[in-house]
Design an enzyme around this catalytic site. Structure first.
Site, PDB file in Angstrom:
ATOM      1  N   GLU A  56       0.811  -1.224   0.000  1.00 50.67           N
ATOM      2  CA  GLU A  56       0.000   0.000   0.000  1.00 50.67           C
ATOM      3  C   GLU A  56       0.848   1.280   0.000  1.00 50.67           C
ATOM      4  OE1 GLU A  56      -3.198   1.031  -0.287  1.00 50.67           O
ATOM      5  OE2 GLU A  56      -3.561  -1.009  -0.979  1.00 50.67           O
ATOM      6  N   GLY A  57       2.060   1.213   0.554  1.00 48.27           N
ATOM      7  CA  GLY A  57       2.932   2.398   0.531  1.00 48.27           C
ATOM      8  C   GLY A  57       3.256   2.786  -0.905  1.00 48.27           C
ATOM      9  N   HIS A  58       3.698   1.803  -1.707  1.00 45.73           N
ATOM     10  CA  HIS A  58       3.987   2.073  -3.117  1.00 45.73           C
ATOM     11  C   HIS A  58       2.724   2.538  -3.841  1.00 45.73           C
ATOM     12  CE1 HIS A  58       7.024  -1.232  -2.200  1.00 45.73           C
ATOM     13  NE2 HIS A  58       7.803  -0.268  -2.628  1.00 45.73           N
ATOM     14  N   GLY A 168       8.439   8.311  -0.718  1.00 40.66           N
ATOM     15  CA  GLY A 168       7.758   8.179   0.566  1.00 40.66           C
ATOM     16  C   GLY A 168       8.579   8.786   1.702  1.00 40.66           C
ATOM     17  N   GLN A 169       7.889   9.430   2.612  1.00 42.49           N
ATOM     18  CA  GLN A 169       8.560   9.959   3.819  1.00 42.49           C
ATOM     19  C   GLN A 169       9.137   8.837   4.669  1.00 42.49           C
ATOM     20  OE1 GLN A 169       6.320  12.687   6.476  1.00 42.49           O
ATOM     21  NE2 GLN A 169       7.553  11.800   8.115  1.00 42.49           N
ATOM     22  N   ASP A 171      11.220   6.700   4.016  1.00 43.29           N
ATOM     23  CA  ASP A 171      12.685   6.698   3.910  1.00 43.29           C
ATOM     24  C   ASP A 171      13.153   8.152   3.938  1.00 43.29           C
ATOM     25  OD1 ASP A 171      13.150   3.749   3.407  1.00 43.29           O
ATOM     26  OD2 ASP A 171      11.669   4.231   1.883  1.00 43.29           O
ATOM     27  N   GLN A 174      16.571   9.302   2.674  1.00 43.68           N
ATOM     28  CA  GLN A 174      16.616   9.166   1.217  1.00 43.68           C
ATOM     29  C   GLN A 174      16.004  10.385   0.541  1.00 43.68           C
ATOM     30  OE1 GLN A 174      15.909   5.370  -1.032  1.00 43.68           O
ATOM     31  NE2 GLN A 174      13.892   6.235  -1.311  1.00 43.68           N
ATOM     32  N   VAL A 197       2.567   5.039   4.879  1.00 42.10           N
ATOM     33  CA  VAL A 197       1.386   4.184   5.031  1.00 42.10           C
ATOM     34  C   VAL A 197       1.734   3.091   6.035  1.00 42.10           C
ATOM     35  CG1 VAL A 197      -0.206   2.629   3.833  1.00 42.10           C
ATOM     36  CG2 VAL A 197       0.638   4.688   2.680  1.00 42.10           C
ATOM     37  N   SER A 206       6.416  -2.182   4.669  1.00 42.47           N
ATOM     38  CA  SER A 206       7.731  -2.322   4.046  1.00 42.47           C
ATOM     39  C   SER A 206       7.830  -3.709   3.419  1.00 42.47           C
ATOM     40  CB  SER A 206       8.822  -2.156   5.109  1.00 42.47           C
ATOM     41  OG  SER A 206      10.051  -2.642   4.610  1.00 42.47           O
TER      42      SER A 206
HETATM   43  P1  AMP Z   1      11.207   0.794  -2.278  1.00 42.40           P
HETATM   44  O1  AMP Z   1      10.546  -0.084  -3.273  1.00 42.40           O
HETATM   45  O2  AMP Z   1      11.294   0.217  -0.899  1.00 42.40           O
HETATM   46  O3  AMP Z   1      12.514   1.361  -2.774  1.00 42.40           O
HETATM   47  O4  AMP Z   1      10.248   2.058  -2.123  1.00 42.40           O
HETATM   48  C1  AMP Z   1       9.826   2.802  -3.233  1.00 42.40           C
HETATM   49  C2  AMP Z   1       9.201   4.073  -2.733  1.00 42.40           C
HETATM   50  O5  AMP Z   1       8.082   3.756  -1.904  1.00 42.40           O
HETATM   51  C3  AMP Z   1      10.161   4.925  -1.883  1.00 42.40           C
HETATM   52  O6  AMP Z   1       9.980   6.290  -2.209  1.00 42.40           O
HETATM   53  C4  AMP Z   1       9.704   4.621  -0.485  1.00 42.40           C
HETATM   54  O7  AMP Z   1       9.987   5.652   0.437  1.00 42.40           O
HETATM   55  C5  AMP Z   1       8.210   4.463  -0.694  1.00 42.40           C
HETATM   56  N1  AMP Z   1       7.622   3.706   0.414  1.00 42.40           N
HETATM   57  C6  AMP Z   1       8.058   2.536   0.937  1.00 42.40           C
HETATM   58  N2  AMP Z   1       7.307   2.161   1.982  1.00 42.40           N
HETATM   59  C7  AMP Z   1       6.384   3.140   2.154  1.00 42.40           C
HETATM   60  C8  AMP Z   1       5.320   3.354   3.077  1.00 42.40           C
HETATM   61  N3  AMP Z   1       5.066   2.483   4.038  1.00 42.40           N
HETATM   62  N4  AMP Z   1       4.569   4.466   2.933  1.00 42.40           N
HETATM   63  C9  AMP Z   1       4.825   5.358   1.953  1.00 42.40           C
HETATM   64  N5  AMP Z   1       5.816   5.213   1.039  1.00 42.40           N
HETATM   65  C10 AMP Z   1       6.584   4.123   1.136  1.00 42.40           C
END
Ligand code: AMP
Length: 306
Positions: A56-58, A168-169, A171, A174, A197, A206
């Site tokens: 859901e974050g992505h 996403g905040q 990270d 980052q 999220v 995550s």
């Molecule tokens: P990743 O695939 O882990 O590299 O994450 C891709 C993007 O999704 C990055 O900008 C992350 O910060 C964001 N992201 C990862 N987890 C979450 C979350 N729980 N809520 C919001 N954004 C997220």
């Protein structure tokens, strides 16, 4: 006629949701042709860089991009450069079929999934290194991590040339590193940073949460509780960061399976430590539970005196 061209040739009075059938592209040349054609049509491109294993974050980033841009590109690339030699690159989760379905449902137009050889060829010599903000916190524990992140995000910005890029905040460091890179290298794009999220118990979603054993998973919401404790204390008028850090450390100390990497009250853009909560201060947390490292953060606001 390819799907991508038919997407571009639709009249702008059509529904803003273009993705009837998301297209997956792995070739750098092909995506460059597509985005050039989109830009020629004066359409706005939103890019969501990811490493896949969508949750859901992505999806929240993709949906936001869908609402704000004409064309949404999601990149899916498990970046080998951001993993250290002893880290979990080999076990990083990967399910392209499931990711495709989720991205399609979120309204994504193009899933850009290049091969490792295309993005990181053996003769790659150029890298992007952001000095100060990348050297702190995660940078100390994971040397070279942010050079890997910045190098690949810079490449994605070059290739996809988006008007807006979504992060996403979750990270936090980052986002600071990428913001600095965008400024320093004059990338002509806007950054959008979206809220974290969370699961019902507050644990930030995550891709790595699935590696938590059942007992570890039940402990993992401790990060959220620690962040909430800090927020409440600040609201009640505690602005001394040493005392706040002690309160947070006390919460973690009640749980022997949690090993703390850092509890840092920082300036929001330099990430330098602050001794008192400023108008805006970020609390960064990193802990290890079992084999999993968990990061979380909160932005704290000092209450204005009445
Ligand atoms: P990743 O695939 O882990 O590299 O994450 C891709 C993007 O999704 C990055 O900008 C992350 O910060 C964001 N992201 C990862 N987890 C979450 C979350 N729980 N809520 C919001 N954004 C997220």
């Amino acid at each position: 006629m390819t799907n991508s061209i038919s997407v571009l040739e639709r009249d702008s009075s059509d529904s803003p949701c273009y993705n009837e059938e998301m297209k997956t592209i792995s070739s750098i040349l092909s995506i460059q042709k597509v985005v050039t054609a989109i830009r020629d049509k004066k359409r706005r491109i939103g890019l969501v860089p990811t490493m896949g294993a969508f949750h859901e974050g992505h999806l929240s980033l993709m949906r936001k991009a869908r609402r704000e841009c004409d064309i949404v590109v999601v990149s899916l690339f498990v970046n080998p450069l951001q993993f250290g030699p002893t880290e979990d690159f080999k076990r990083y989760p990967c399910d392209l079929m499931a990711d495709r379905k989720m991205a399609q449902a979120a309204g994504v137009d193009f899933l850009f999934a290049p091969t490792a050889e295309a993005i990181v060829p053996p003769d790659l010599e150029t890298s992007v290194s952001v000095d100060k903000v990348a050297s702190r916190w995660e940078g100390t524990i994971r040397p070279g991590h942010f050079r890997g992140v910045a190098t690949i995000v810079a490449k994605l910005f070059q290739i996809v040339n988006p008007h807006v890029a979504y992060f996403g905040q979750k990270d936090y460091q980052q986002t600071v590193v990428i913001r600095k890179m965008v400024r320093d290298l004059h990338f002509n794009l806007k950054l959008r940073i979206l809220p974290t999220v969370r699961e019902k118990d507050g644990l930030a979603k995550s891709s790595r949460n699935k590696f938590l054993l059942k007992k570890e998973r039940s402990v993992a919401s401790i990060l959220y509780r620690a962040l909430q404790q800090a927020k409440q204390s600040v609201q009640e008028g505690e602005h001394d960061c040493q005392r706040l850090a002690q309160q947070v450390a006390l919460i973690f100390s009640a749980e022997p399976s949690v090993q703390v990497d850092y509890i840092a009250f920082c300036h929001p853009t330099t990430l330098g430590l602050v001794s008192r909560v400023l108008r805006k201060t970020v609390l960064l947390l990193a802990v290890r539970i079992g084999s999993v490292r968990l990061l979380d953060n909160i932005i704290l606001h000092r209450q204005r005196a009445l």
